[in-house]
Design an enzyme around this catalytic site. Structure first.
Site, PDB file in Angstrom:
ATOM      1  N   ASN A  11       0.902  -1.200   0.059  1.00  0.00           N
ATOM      2  CA  ASN A  11      -0.242   0.068   0.026  1.00  0.00           C
ATOM      3  C   ASN A  11       0.800   1.177  -0.119  1.00  0.00           C
ATOM      4  O   ASN A  11       1.493   1.738   1.112  1.00  0.00           O
ATOM      5  CB  ASN A  11      -0.990  -0.052   1.315  1.00  0.00           C
ATOM      6  CG  ASN A  11      -1.618   1.209   1.366  1.00  0.00           C
ATOM      7  OD1 ASN A  11      -1.435   2.267   1.045  1.00  0.00           O
ATOM      8  ND2 ASN A  11      -2.940   0.959   2.048  1.00  0.00           N
ATOM      9  N   LYS A  14       0.402   3.679   2.818  1.00  0.00           N
ATOM     10  CA  LYS A  14       0.977   3.323   4.222  1.00  0.00           C
ATOM     11  C   LYS A  14       2.320   3.678   4.016  1.00  0.00           C
ATOM     12  O   LYS A  14       3.181   4.165   5.001  1.00  0.00           O
ATOM     13  CB  LYS A  14       0.728   1.911   4.490  1.00  0.00           C
ATOM     14  CG  LYS A  14      -0.492   1.459   4.841  1.00  0.00           C
ATOM     15  CD  LYS A  14      -0.511   0.082   5.618  1.00  0.00           C
ATOM     16  CE  LYS A  14      -1.760  -0.413   6.135  1.00  0.00           C
ATOM     17  NZ  LYS A  14      -1.685  -1.714   6.405  1.00  0.00           N
ATOM     18  N   GLU A  42      -1.958 -15.096   4.037  1.00  0.00           N
ATOM     19  CA  GLU A  42      -3.419 -14.829   4.395  1.00  0.00           C
ATOM     20  C   GLU A  42      -3.580 -14.451   5.774  1.00  0.00           C
ATOM     21  O   GLU A  42      -3.028 -14.901   6.544  1.00  0.00           O
ATOM     22  CB  GLU A  42      -4.392 -16.395   4.218  1.00  0.00           C
ATOM     23  CG  GLU A  42      -5.480 -15.998   3.370  1.00  0.00           C
ATOM     24  CD  GLU A  42      -6.215 -17.390   3.454  1.00  0.00           C
ATOM     25  OE1 GLU A  42      -7.445 -17.303   3.655  1.00  0.00           O
ATOM     26  OE2 GLU A  42      -5.603 -18.361   3.297  1.00  0.00           O
ATOM     27  N   ASP A  71      -1.140  -4.048  11.060  1.00  0.00           N
ATOM     28  CA  ASP A  71      -2.372  -4.326  10.440  1.00  0.00           C
ATOM     29  C   ASP A  71      -3.389  -3.215  11.324  1.00  0.00           C
ATOM     30  O   ASP A  71      -3.210  -2.800  12.480  1.00  0.00           O
ATOM     31  CB  ASP A  71      -2.765  -5.654  10.991  1.00  0.00           C
ATOM     32  CG  ASP A  71      -4.044  -6.468  10.446  1.00  0.00           C
ATOM     33  OD1 ASP A  71      -3.956  -6.324   9.089  1.00  0.00           O
ATOM     34  OD2 ASP A  71      -5.280  -6.497  11.113  1.00  0.00           O
ATOM     35  N   PHE A 155      -6.626   7.792   1.926  1.00  0.00           N
ATOM     36  CA  PHE A 155      -7.098   6.605   1.526  1.00  0.00           C
ATOM     37  C   PHE A 155      -8.209   5.803   2.244  1.00  0.00           C
ATOM     38  O   PHE A 155      -8.520   6.351   3.078  1.00  0.00           O
ATOM     39  CB  PHE A 155      -6.121   5.553   1.129  1.00  0.00           C
ATOM     40  CG  PHE A 155      -5.398   4.769   2.440  1.00  0.00           C
ATOM     41  CD1 PHE A 155      -4.613   5.409   3.305  1.00  0.00           C
ATOM     42  CD2 PHE A 155      -5.860   3.488   2.775  1.00  0.00           C
ATOM     43  CE1 PHE A 155      -4.122   4.843   4.319  1.00  0.00           C
ATOM     44  CE2 PHE A 155      -5.407   3.041   3.851  1.00  0.00           C
ATOM     45  CZ  PHE A 155      -4.557   3.534   4.702  1.00  0.00           C
ATOM     46  N   GLY A 156      -8.748   4.746   1.563  1.00  0.00           N
ATOM     47  CA  GLY A 156      -9.705   4.012   2.260  1.00  0.00           C
ATOM     48  C   GLY A 156     -10.927   4.488   2.973  1.00  0.00           C
ATOM     49  O   GLY A 156     -11.580   5.349   1.780  1.00  0.00           O
ATOM     50  N   LYS A 178      -2.793  14.733   9.230  1.00  0.00           N
ATOM     51  CA  LYS A 178      -3.223  13.295   9.498  1.00  0.00           C
ATOM     52  C   LYS A 178      -2.182  12.532  10.257  1.00  0.00           C
ATOM     53  O   LYS A 178      -2.490  11.800  11.477  1.00  0.00           O
ATOM     54  CB  LYS A 178      -3.514  12.305   8.450  1.00  0.00           C
ATOM     55  CG  LYS A 178      -4.147  11.079   8.517  1.00  0.00           C
ATOM     56  CD  LYS A 178      -4.407  10.279   7.514  1.00  0.00           C
ATOM     57  CE  LYS A 178      -4.561   8.967   7.714  1.00  0.00           C
ATOM     58  NZ  LYS A 178      -4.921   8.039   6.631  1.00  0.00           N
ATOM     59  N   HIS A 183      -4.291   7.005  14.061  1.00  0.00           N
ATOM     60  CA  HIS A 183      -3.776   5.517  14.455  1.00  0.00           C
ATOM     61  C   HIS A 183      -2.414   5.055  14.401  1.00  0.00           C
ATOM     62  O   HIS A 183      -1.647   4.679  15.213  1.00  0.00           O
ATOM     63  CB  HIS A 183      -5.048   4.436  14.325  1.00  0.00           C
ATOM     64  CG  HIS A 183      -5.125   4.234  12.845  1.00  0.00           C
ATOM     65  ND1 HIS A 183      -5.357   5.525  11.966  1.00  0.00           N
ATOM     66  CD2 HIS A 183      -5.154   3.285  11.853  1.00  0.00           C
ATOM     67  CE1 HIS A 183      -5.629   5.171  10.780  1.00  0.00           C
ATOM     68  NE2 HIS A 183      -5.568   3.669  10.703  1.00  0.00           N
ATOM     69  N   ARG A 184      -2.103   4.955  13.145  1.00  0.00           N
ATOM     70  CA  ARG A 184      -0.985   4.493  12.453  1.00  0.00           C
ATOM     71  C   ARG A 184       0.306   5.633  13.150  1.00  0.00           C
ATOM     72  O   ARG A 184       1.306   5.189  13.495  1.00  0.00           O
ATOM     73  CB  ARG A 184      -0.805   4.661  10.878  1.00  0.00           C
ATOM     74  CG  ARG A 184       0.373   3.692  10.334  1.00  0.00           C
ATOM     75  CD  ARG A 184       0.163   3.545   8.918  1.00  0.00           C
ATOM     76  NE  ARG A 184      -1.220   2.845   8.646  1.00  0.00           N
ATOM     77  CZ  ARG A 184      -2.384   3.143   8.266  1.00  0.00           C
ATOM     78  NH1 ARG A 184      -2.313   4.404   7.887  1.00  0.00           N
ATOM     79  NH2 ARG A 184      -3.209   2.332   8.131  1.00  0.00           N
TER      80      ARG A 184
END
Ligand code: IMP
Length: 197
Positions: A11, A14, A42, A71, A155-156, A178, A183-184
């Protein structure tokens, strides 16, 4: 610690956020894509921690530098406890490949909701060696879902998210704004603290 780190992501948003925050400390961040690594494990975990570890572990086997994996997800109270949470990306894809459509859909679901509160969560896993103990750094950003999409930044889910703490629409604000409150960013600040001691 080595000043080269591999970030387990494809991404580019990110990646840019990580580079912007860690570059001042002298860290060079490679993405899995920079190293031509396409495989992605996965995400079968049920928590952000488990998924961050799964991603870090899989990548650490393939590279010679420390790895960080994150994550993240959004939790929208009116849609259910911790939902979509760790399933955010899959939830979005089940609606549409376009986040503009996903955003409008979520706004529609919240039409009569009294509680529009939402939280972004992020967990970073740092794995220095393949057999090192994983270290975790977490951050939460609280806000609510807007009544209509605003802007195209980030994004998102950003265009439908208002950050209460900083009184910012993530779809309208700059990356710099931002990156002070997300959170990141909060998880990363904790990681930075660890890296500087
Ligand atoms: P993953 O961490 O790559 O598994 O993806 C988490 C998903 O949560 C993303 O695909 C987005 O849908 C959502 N998400 C996580 N962080 C953000 C953010 O900072 N802005 C907008 N959406 C986000």
């Amino acid at each position: 610690m080595n000043k080269q780190i591999v970030l387990a992501t494809h991404n580019k948003h990110k990646l840019r956020e990580y580079r912007e925050i860690l570059a001042p400390l002298g860290y060079v961040i490679y993405s899995a894509s920079d190293l031509n690594i396409d495989e992605e494990p996965e995400e079968v975990g049920t928590t952000y921690r488990e998924n961050a570890y799964i991603k870090a572990k899989a990548l650490r086997k393939m590279v010679k530098w420390p790895v960080i994996a994150d994550d993240s997800g959004i939790e929208i109270k009116a849609l259910g406890e911790h939902f979509p949470g760790v399933h955010s990306s899959r939830y979005a894809k089940s609606i549409s490949d376009e986040y503009a459509v996903v955003g409008r859909h979520v706004i529609g679901l919240l039409k009569d909701a009294e509680d529009r509160s939402a939280e972004y969560h992020c967990c970073i896993c740092l794995l220095e060696e393949e057999d090192s103990k994983p270290l975790y750094f977490e951050g939460i950003c609280k806000g609510h879902i807007l009544e209509e999409r605003k802007g195209e930044s980030g994004f998102g889910f950003d265009p439908i998210f208002h950050c209460d703490e900083a009184n910012l629409d993530f779809g309208l604000c700059t990356e710099e704004e931002k990156n002070k409150v997300s959170h990141r960013a909060k998880a990363l600040q904790r990681l930075m603290l660890y890296l500087t001691i």
